[in-house]
Design an enzyme around this catalytic site. Sequence first.
Site: not given
Ligand code: KE4
Length: 414
Positions: A143, A238, A266
């Site tokens: 993801y 990532d 994060k």
């Molecule tokens: P954001 O766009 O949500 O800030 O980041 C995306 C992202 C990118 N790369 C990795 C490895 C990530 O885990 C994420 C986002 N993580 C999820 C939880 N596993 C966010 C939680 C959510 O979508 O509410």
Amino acid sequence: MTITAADWRERAAGLFPGGVNSPVRAYRAVGGEPPILVRGAGPHVWDADGNRYLDYVGAFGPLLLGHAHPAVVEAIRCAAEAGGSFGATGPGEVRLAELIRSRMPSIERIRFVNSGTEAAMSALRVARAATGRDLVLKFDGGYHGHADSLLVEAGSGVATLSLPGSAGVPAAVAAQTLVAAYNDLDSVAGLLDRHPGQVAAVIVEPVAANMGVVAPLPGFLEGLRRLADGAGAILVFDEVITGFRVAPGGAQELYGVRPDLTVLGKIIGGGLPVGAFGGRADLLDLVAPAGPVYQAGTLSGHPLVMAAGEATLKELTPAVYAGLEARAARLAEGLRRPGTAVARVGSLLTLFFRAAPPRDFAQAKDSDRAAFARFFGALRSGGVLLPPSQFEAWFVSAAHDDEAIVRTLESLPA
Ligand code: KE4
């Protein structure tokens, strides 16, 4: 008159799709009513009905120091009192970028953005510009945020909701994303061989954390480096979750593999909205206004975010990492029980309801999700809040002290 959680949920249901601003929060995979959280301190959160929980969500990763760490709160307060946003370069972004580069030397240049999604999509744009190629290769269950080309066979909330991808992504866009199996170098080599000279980038979570935690097998990351080089593709790590969590310099330090580009988020924002992409100077110098790759953001490098990120990184001493490792290891040991398997890398862990830790998403998906949902509910009733999906990681923070670990283990169902 106190507004109850039920009142807030009812009002939210009339405002937001599914009553939430991010799908995983809807608790579709675990059932029950999603909490309305109103306060956090250290390892704890409180809901609108006054219930306290030990929190292993930690906002899904940013809060490596726990909730409302005094140094982070003070940094945000000072930045806010100085007038929080200017649309101009400020000292805070310079200081945070220098801190990041000092711990991740592969990041020679960096651009701050406002989410991991923005960072990942921008990194791929740079890779496509640098190579003149269109295809990108990701991993099943990986993801990288919700940009169109990265939603193909994605993990996290996409997997939690058992969605094949996302409606609204044109087939032509999805066709430009190749999907390999995590920990399977042959699947990567096969795709690269079938698309010679066409793959711009290989993007990987160096420790997968959106299919639950799946560690790279020995040689996997080194093999990706070799295969990307052989194919003339850009290797993108990532590290939105792993960055500054699994080691002071992230997974690239832990495993000793240097990517061409790194995606961050994060932790570097200390809990405020943030993302960043960085890496080789020759690649970042393709980004406007230095080069032809356009990328921009009204609030990029926001002073409050930079202050929170800097305050967070400055707290991450060797003693903090040692404490995270010791307490996460103790938690993992205490979780072991027949029919389940614990996968852990540092303060990231997942209890899989299957007999052995999965090596890829196909294996993660054959976990007993109903059993996970029952386990989740039992812990919630016992005052412990887990991420509401078998495909999310538990986030242990520096605020989870020995007492928190003991209380967590005491809350486990027989
Ligand atoms: P954001 O766009 O949500 O800030 O980041 C995306 C992202 C990118 N790369 C990795 C490895 C990530 O885990 C994420 C986002 N993580 C999820 C939880 N596993 C966010 C939680 C959510 O979508 O509410």
